[in-house]
Scaffold this motif. Sequence first.
Motif, PDB file in Angstrom:
ATOM      1  N   GLU A 248       0.778  -1.172   0.065  1.00 18.04           N
ATOM      2  CA  GLU A 248      -0.079  -0.157   0.023  1.00 18.04           C
ATOM      3  C   GLU A 248       0.856   1.311  -0.026  1.00 18.04           C
ATOM      4  O   GLU A 248       0.639   2.122   0.872  1.00 18.04           O
ATOM      5  CB  GLU A 248      -1.096  -0.087   1.004  1.00 18.04           C
ATOM      6  CG  GLU A 248      -1.956  -1.198   1.165  1.00 18.04           C
ATOM      7  CD  GLU A 248      -2.980  -1.117   2.251  1.00 18.04           C
ATOM      8  OE1 GLU A 248      -3.582   0.010   2.332  1.00 18.04           O
ATOM      9  OE2 GLU A 248      -3.200  -2.131   2.699  1.00 18.04           O
ATOM     10  N   TYR A 307      -7.208  -1.383  -5.827  1.00 14.16           N
ATOM     11  CA  TYR A 307      -7.071  -1.645  -4.614  1.00 14.16           C
ATOM     12  C   TYR A 307      -7.746  -0.986  -3.506  1.00 14.16           C
ATOM     13  O   TYR A 307      -8.876  -1.291  -2.755  1.00 14.16           O
ATOM     14  CB  TYR A 307      -5.793  -2.081  -3.886  1.00 14.16           C
ATOM     15  CG  TYR A 307      -5.650  -2.837  -2.510  1.00 14.16           C
ATOM     16  CD1 TYR A 307      -6.271  -3.779  -2.345  1.00 14.16           C
ATOM     17  CD2 TYR A 307      -5.536  -1.829  -1.621  1.00 14.16           C
ATOM     18  CE1 TYR A 307      -6.416  -4.472  -0.923  1.00 14.16           C
ATOM     19  CE2 TYR A 307      -5.484  -2.235  -0.018  1.00 14.16           C
ATOM     20  CZ  TYR A 307      -5.898  -3.658   0.170  1.00 14.16           C
ATOM     21  OH  TYR A 307      -5.983  -3.911   1.353  1.00 14.16           O
ATOM     22  N   ARG A 308      -7.446   0.454  -3.535  1.00 13.04           N
ATOM     23  CA  ARG A 308      -8.126   1.491  -2.694  1.00 13.04           C
ATOM     24  C   ARG A 308      -9.464   1.686  -3.005  1.00 13.04           C
ATOM     25  O   ARG A 308     -10.270   2.005  -2.152  1.00 13.04           O
ATOM     26  CB  ARG A 308      -7.385   3.007  -2.882  1.00 13.04           C
ATOM     27  CG  ARG A 308      -5.798   2.899  -2.405  1.00 13.04           C
ATOM     28  CD  ARG A 308      -5.406   4.118  -2.118  1.00 13.04           C
ATOM     29  NE  ARG A 308      -3.975   4.333  -2.018  1.00 13.04           N
ATOM     30  CZ  ARG A 308      -3.034   4.128  -0.818  1.00 13.04           C
ATOM     31  NH1 ARG A 308      -3.661   3.258   0.055  1.00 13.04           N
ATOM     32  NH2 ARG A 308      -1.862   4.221  -1.120  1.00 13.04           N
ATOM     33  N   ARG A 310     -11.412  -0.716  -3.946  1.00 18.33           N
ATOM     34  CA  ARG A 310     -12.087  -1.937  -3.935  1.00 18.33           C
ATOM     35  C   ARG A 310     -12.647  -2.456  -5.209  1.00 18.33           C
ATOM     36  O   ARG A 310     -13.846  -3.219  -5.231  1.00 18.33           O
ATOM     37  CB  ARG A 310     -13.174  -1.845  -2.843  1.00 18.33           C
ATOM     38  CG  ARG A 310     -12.839  -1.463  -1.401  1.00 18.33           C
ATOM     39  CD  ARG A 310     -13.839  -1.343  -0.425  1.00 18.33           C
ATOM     40  NE  ARG A 310     -14.638  -2.556   0.078  1.00 18.33           N
ATOM     41  CZ  ARG A 310     -13.928  -3.256   0.908  1.00 18.33           C
ATOM     42  NH1 ARG A 310     -12.803  -2.904   1.556  1.00 18.33           N
ATOM     43  NH2 ARG A 310     -14.303  -4.260   1.275  1.00 18.33           N
ATOM     44  N   LYS A 346      -4.863 -10.537  -0.814  1.00 17.64           N
ATOM     45  CA  LYS A 346      -5.188  -9.060  -0.123  1.00 17.64           C
ATOM     46  C   LYS A 346      -6.509  -8.674  -0.650  1.00 17.64           C
ATOM     47  O   LYS A 346      -7.333  -8.012   0.178  1.00 17.64           O
ATOM     48  CB  LYS A 346      -4.009  -8.285  -0.160  1.00 17.64           C
ATOM     49  CG  LYS A 346      -3.869  -7.173   1.072  1.00 17.64           C
ATOM     50  CD  LYS A 346      -2.756  -6.556   0.899  1.00 17.64           C
ATOM     51  CE  LYS A 346      -2.838  -5.172   1.964  1.00 17.64           C
ATOM     52  NZ  LYS A 346      -1.785  -4.213   1.899  1.00 17.64           N
ATOM     53  N   SER A 347      -6.547  -8.274  -1.945  1.00 14.31           N
ATOM     54  CA  SER A 347      -7.536  -7.556  -2.694  1.00 14.31           C
ATOM     55  C   SER A 347      -8.777  -8.511  -2.411  1.00 14.31           C
ATOM     56  O   SER A 347     -10.111  -8.012  -2.210  1.00 14.31           O
ATOM     57  CB  SER A 347      -7.289  -7.363  -4.084  1.00 14.31           C
ATOM     58  OG  SER A 347      -7.887  -8.287  -5.007  1.00 14.31           O
ATOM     59  N   ASP A 350     -10.128  -8.343   1.469  1.00 11.59           N
ATOM     60  CA  ASP A 350     -10.630  -7.226   1.456  1.00 11.59           C
ATOM     61  C   ASP A 350     -12.024  -7.093   1.040  1.00 11.59           C
ATOM     62  O   ASP A 350     -12.975  -6.375   1.511  1.00 11.59           O
ATOM     63  CB  ASP A 350      -9.794  -6.093   0.922  1.00 11.59           C
ATOM     64  CG  ASP A 350      -8.762  -5.525   2.055  1.00 11.59           C
ATOM     65  OD1 ASP A 350      -8.422  -6.557   2.976  1.00 11.59           O
ATOM     66  OD2 ASP A 350      -7.931  -4.650   2.116  1.00 11.59           O
ATOM     67  N   ARG A 351     -12.089  -7.345  -0.213  1.00 14.50           N
ATOM     68  CA  ARG A 351     -13.477  -7.167  -0.980  1.00 14.50           C
ATOM     69  C   ARG A 351     -14.531  -7.933  -0.298  1.00 14.50           C
ATOM     70  O   ARG A 351     -15.734  -7.751  -0.486  1.00 14.50           O
ATOM     71  CB  ARG A 351     -13.257  -7.152  -2.319  1.00 14.50           C
ATOM     72  CG  ARG A 351     -12.674  -5.999  -3.197  1.00 14.50           C
ATOM     73  CD  ARG A 351     -12.929  -6.238  -4.483  1.00 14.50           C
ATOM     74  NE  ARG A 351     -11.885  -7.143  -5.228  1.00 14.50           N
ATOM     75  CZ  ARG A 351     -12.261  -8.042  -6.003  1.00 14.50           C
ATOM     76  NH1 ARG A 351     -13.660  -8.177  -6.126  1.00 14.50           N
ATOM     77  NH2 ARG A 351     -11.416  -8.914  -6.548  1.00 14.50           N
ATOM     78  N   LYS A 353     -14.928  -8.747   2.756  1.00 11.97           N
ATOM     79  CA  LYS A 353     -14.985  -8.216   3.912  1.00 11.97           C
ATOM     80  C   LYS A 353     -16.664  -7.513   4.144  1.00 11.97           C
ATOM     81  O   LYS A 353     -16.957  -6.858   3.226  1.00 11.97           O
ATOM     82  CB  LYS A 353     -14.113  -7.302   4.469  1.00 11.97           C
ATOM     83  CG  LYS A 353     -12.793  -7.649   5.453  1.00 11.97           C
ATOM     84  CD  LYS A 353     -12.025  -6.859   6.013  1.00 11.97           C
ATOM     85  CE  LYS A 353     -10.531  -7.327   6.001  1.00 11.97           C
ATOM     86  NZ  LYS A 353      -9.723  -6.368   5.894  1.00 11.97           N
TER      87      LYS A 353
END
Length: 353
Positions: A248, A307-308, A310, A346-347, A350-351, A353
């Motif tokens: 990041e 990524y930021r 999403r 990671k992506s 995170d998506r 969640k």
Amino acid sequence: MSGGPSVCVAGIGAVGGTVAAMLARAGADVSVVARGATLAALRADGLTLREGGASFTCRPRAAEQASGPARDLVILAVKSHQLGAVLPAVAPVIGPDTLVLPIVNGVPWWMTLPGPDGVKSAYPGAANLSAANPCIANPCAAAGPIVDPGGVLAGGIAPSAILGCVAYVFSTMPQPGVALCARQPRLVLGVAEAGASAGYSTGPAMAAVMDLLRAAGILVEHSADIRSAVWDKVVANLATNPLSVVCEAPLGQLGTDEQTRALIAAVAREGQQVGAACGLHPALAPEHLLDMVAAAGGHDTSMLQDYRGRRPLELAAIGDSVIALARVHGIAVPVTQTLVRLARFKSTADREK
Ligand SMILES: NC(=O)C1=CN([C@@H]2O[C@H](COP(=O)(O)OP(=O)(O)OC[C@H]3O[C@@H](n4cnc5c(N)ncnc54)[C@H](OP(=O)(O)O)[C@@H]3O)[C@@H](O)[C@H]2O)C=CC1
Ligand SMILES: CC(C)(CO)C(=O)C(=O)O
């Protein structure tokens, strides 16, 4: 291309927004394909380009589906995994004389790459391509299904219409319809298909496109070996984009920290080995790449922007395709695989969640 060039830009995000606005500012007849919040913003407020302290707003015709006469130039400026879905939206304005310029990172669907045996394999578009264009003897067998599932692009765009392109652009889209360009975009163009020597005549038409882009204020170079130029950029993205997600961190930070510099150099070396095994001539030395990355300052890679935001990451074209080619050629790419896996984990995590 004669008279005032007509251009359709598909995908009005960071890159498409920048290029469409620059072309409109230079007087080209620009229409755009957009959707959702971007389309609504374009219709309400137009397309704004911010660069340096300056701001320019234009009002290109915007729709989800392009219509009207065939355009001189169609620019595809979506993520690689979005190309298949955007193609039907621009297909109506791709005529027999239209040139198609994909400004897209990763291994391109149009790139011909022989396997170790030099024989074409099960690339979905291979049969059609070879019948229509005998020059395409060795479609990118290992990467083809990854970057062009079902052969949609290979079957939908004539190889002779495609201009190969490498993009060095530093843009973001902080809000729908507003492109922010951190430095003058640079594009490297070359005849994409393998048949240049067999009578295809994209040369003069490509020169007209280069003039048009230059008139718009874009730095444009020609490459006589566009596949190797593409590979240099694939390596640059491979070495920095997944890492930027894992850490990041913006490019400048990745290029100045000793730990991340070592990872960038390791991935670059792996990527170059794969390119060389594919018969390409990558010219970007890892040290030069590190200098470029360090000089990029606070810019987030397009993958980190996704990524930021999403959004799905462009890992298929930038990562999986290279890993598949490495496998075919028996080359170990452990650092690349690790970073691609971590970025994907990671992506996805995170998506979900
Ligand atoms: N950003 C940069 O500085 C650089 C980017 N690149 C490469 O350029 C390419 C484009 O990247 P970038 O501009 O950053 O990406 P963005 O995600 O910012 O823009 C893509 C745009 O295309 C739109 N789009 C996707 N599919 C469709 C569709 N079917 N119909 C209409 N609109 C669609 C998206 O809309 P929606 O938001 O609705 O999904 C989005 O607005 C990528 O391959 C990238 O790697 C290369 C160099 C630098
Ligand atoms: C690294 C960079 C900005 C270079 O143009 C790029 O290609 C990206 O963000 O994906």
